[in-house]
Design an enzyme around this catalytic site. Structure first.
Site, PDB file in Angstrom:
ATOM      1  N   TYR A   1      -1.628   5.748  -1.311  1.00 47.76           N
ATOM      2  CA  TYR A   1      -0.248   5.745  -1.842  1.00 47.76           C
ATOM      3  C   TYR A   1       0.232   4.319  -2.133  1.00 47.76           C
ATOM      4  O   TYR A   1       0.559   3.967  -3.280  1.00 47.76           O
ATOM      5  CB  TYR A   1       0.656   6.450  -0.823  1.00 47.76           C
ATOM      6  CG  TYR A   1       2.134   6.314  -1.067  1.00 47.76           C
ATOM      7  CD1 TYR A   1       2.676   6.441  -2.347  1.00 47.76           C
ATOM      8  CD2 TYR A   1       3.007   6.062   0.001  1.00 47.76           C
ATOM      9  CE1 TYR A   1       4.055   6.328  -2.548  1.00 47.76           C
ATOM     10  CE2 TYR A   1       4.369   5.951  -0.206  1.00 47.76           C
ATOM     11  CZ  TYR A   1       4.884   6.074  -1.481  1.00 47.76           C
ATOM     12  OH  TYR A   1       6.235   5.951  -1.686  1.00 47.76           O
TER      13      TYR A   1
ATOM     14  N   SER B   1     -11.175   8.765   2.307  1.00 44.13           N
ATOM     15  CA  SER B   1     -10.934   9.751   3.365  1.00 44.13           C
ATOM     16  C   SER B   1      -9.547  10.377   3.226  1.00 44.13           C
ATOM     17  O   SER B   1      -9.304  11.467   3.727  1.00 44.13           O
ATOM     18  CB  SER B   1     -11.079   9.101   4.749  1.00 44.13           C
ATOM     19  OG  SER B   1     -10.157   8.035   4.886  1.00 44.13           O
TER      20      SER B   1
ATOM     21  N   SER C   1       3.422  -2.320  10.309  1.00 44.26           N
ATOM     22  CA  SER C   1       4.437  -1.273  10.259  1.00 44.26           C
ATOM     23  C   SER C   1       5.568  -1.584  11.233  1.00 44.26           C
ATOM     24  O   SER C   1       5.333  -2.163  12.306  1.00 44.26           O
ATOM     25  CB  SER C   1       3.779   0.046  10.661  1.00 44.26           C
ATOM     26  OG  SER C   1       4.759   1.016  10.911  1.00 44.26           O
TER      27      SER C   1
ATOM     28  N   TYR D   1      -1.321   4.850  17.112  1.00 39.42           N
ATOM     29  CA  TYR D   1      -1.238   4.278  15.763  1.00 39.42           C
ATOM     30  C   TYR D   1      -0.541   2.916  15.812  1.00 39.42           C
ATOM     31  O   TYR D   1      -1.069   1.904  15.338  1.00 39.42           O
ATOM     32  CB  TYR D   1      -0.486   5.236  14.827  1.00 39.42           C
ATOM     33  CG  TYR D   1      -0.081   4.587  13.511  1.00 39.42           C
ATOM     34  CD1 TYR D   1      -1.041   4.166  12.599  1.00 39.42           C
ATOM     35  CD2 TYR D   1       1.270   4.362  13.205  1.00 39.42           C
ATOM     36  CE1 TYR D   1      -0.666   3.545  11.406  1.00 39.42           C
ATOM     37  CE2 TYR D   1       1.641   3.745  12.021  1.00 39.42           C
ATOM     38  CZ  TYR D   1       0.669   3.340  11.125  1.00 39.42           C
ATOM     39  OH  TYR D   1       1.042   2.717   9.947  1.00 39.42           O
TER      40      TYR D   1
ATOM     41  N   LYS E   1      -2.085  -0.955  15.173  1.00 38.96           N
ATOM     42  CA  LYS E   1      -1.566  -1.909  14.184  1.00 38.96           C
ATOM     43  C   LYS E   1      -1.207  -3.230  14.874  1.00 38.96           C
ATOM     44  O   LYS E   1      -1.477  -4.305  14.359  1.00 38.96           O
ATOM     45  CB  LYS E   1      -0.329  -1.346  13.467  1.00 38.96           C
ATOM     46  CG  LYS E   1      -0.528  -0.059  12.699  1.00 38.96           C
ATOM     47  CD  LYS E   1      -1.558  -0.127  11.604  1.00 38.96           C
ATOM     48  CE  LYS E   1      -1.089  -0.748  10.319  1.00 38.96           C
ATOM     49  NZ  LYS E   1      -2.107  -0.573   9.233  1.00 38.96           N
TER      50      LYS E   1
END
Ligand code: NAD
Ligand code: UDP
Length: 338
Positions: free
Chosen positions: A13, A36, A126, A150, A154
């Site tokens: 994206y 993926s 993020s 997650y 990061k």
């Protein structure tokens, strides 16, 4: 000759929007992606839009041989690293994959770059690294406390990057903490194409607008916000893509590793997003209130002043632009890229 930039995750994206922006600004992206969570269709569309061939290598960012092949074939001046896994819920169920790909992948990439003496690096981080207790507007020096594997993966990559830059002053690294990227390129040819039922608000609203989901589920209407629904700092994906170009220029005069927030600096509530989307798509959108979603916080937004000052970047697109472009993409591509 155009500067060549390795763009990992360039079929995804955000990567596809950066790819288009790079070409428009006179750079030559070389894309590495293992597909993926994507396909090569966005690259084909960007080639059609720009008339430029995009070198593409299908492979894993942890694969040393592939990385050596890429760095010895193309004369690269920098890497923009987006390849990774990004679902908070999935990371709770499968943490090893997240540490391997997001942390291990970043380290493997830096190792290859070190071998080939390419030391300009832009990393997609993020706002999730800030954790649940950060006070808005969130500055880059706010404490980090990721609430999921997650977010941890990061942050671990960020820490590794800072140590790498500390050990060797030739490294120049921009760590970009994205807030909530939404929308699509105004041409309607590239956009967000989530697998299955979207987790995030904007793609879910798009699917309701298109009649693919019956109604928007609003997770919580009892937050301490003006209308009771959660607030986030939504950022147009083209503004986000442009920030990477600003960061590339910044790297030329930079030293060490530096963290930048990328957001607009203001929050919108779920209900405000729905109202703006209704204007964009021209009809009312059904919704229902459900209990709060686990792990969500009421409200947060960025303090983006550092990016404005140093990267000379700020977001220019409005919430109306974000909804208009999201709807343009959704209505022209009802089944995404398929
Ligand atoms: P995406 O899934 O659309 O794009 C990621 C791309 O990386 C995909 O094309 C996927 O196929 C590829 N990929 C995954 N693992 C790989 C591997 N091991 N080797 C090579 N390629 C691999 O996601 P996105 O929304 O475009 O996010 C891009 C980056 O931005 C991610 O690193 C994500 O953590 C970060 N980010 C995203 C958001 C968001 O809301 N979308 C917010 C903050 C940060
Ligand atoms: N949200 C919602 N319904 C959805 C998805 C999200 O009400 O189907 C809310 C969510 O509770 C949060 C905001 O929308 O307040 C943004 O959620 P998203 O998952 O897009 O981003 P994140 O929570 O990761 O910042």
């Amino acid at each position: 000759m155009a500067k060549r930039i390795l763009l990992t995750g360039g079929c995804g994206y955000i990567g596809s929007h950066i790819c288009l922006e790079l070409i428009e600004q006179g750079y030559q992206p070389v894309v590495l992606d293992n597909l993926s969570n994507s396909s090569t269709t966005p690259l084909q569309r960007i080639e059609q839009l720009t008339g430029q061939h995009i070198p593409f290598i299908e492979g894993d960012v942890r694969d040393e041989a592939i990385l050596d092949h890429i760095f010895s074939t193309y004369e690269l001046s920098a890497t923009i690293h987006l390849a990774g896994l990004k679902s908070v819920a999935e990371s709770v169920a499968a943490p090893i994959a997240y540490y391997q790909t997001n942390f291990g992948g970043t380290v493997a990439l830096c190792q290859a770059m070190q071998r080939h003496r390419v030391k300009h690096f832009i990393y997609s981080s993020s706002a999730t690294v800030y954790g649940l207790t950060a006070q808005s507007p969130i500055r880059e020096d706010a404490p980090t406390a990721p609430a999921s594997p997650y977010g941890q993966s990061k942050l671990m990559a960020e820490i590794a990057l800072r140590d790498i830059a500390h050990a060797d002053p030739q490294w120049k690294i921009a760590i970009l903490r994205y807030f909530n990227p939404v929308g699509a390129h105004a041409c309607g040819q590239i956009g967000e194409d989530p697998c299955g039922v979207p987790n995030n608000l904007m793609p879910y609203v798009s699917q309701v607008a298109a009649g693919k989901q019956p109604k928007i589920r609003i997770f919580g209407n009892d937050y301490p916000t003006p209308d009771g629904t959660g607030m986030r700092d939504y950022l147009h994906v083209c503004d986000l893509a442009h920030a990477h170009l600003c960061a590339l220029r910044w790297l030329d005069g930079a030293s060490g590793a530096k963290v930048f927030n990328l957001g607009t600096g203001r929050g919108y509530s779920v209900l405000e997003i729905i109202r703006a989307y209704e204007k964009a798509c021209g009809h009312a959108l059904p919704f229902q209130f459900l209990p709060r979603r686990d792990g969500d916080i009421a409200s947060y937004h960025a303090e983006p002043a550092l990016a404005t000052r140093e990267l000379r970047w700020s977001a220019t697109r409005t919430i109306e632009d974000m909804c208009r472009d999201a709807w343009n993409w959704q209505s022209r591509n009802p089944n995404g890229y398929t």
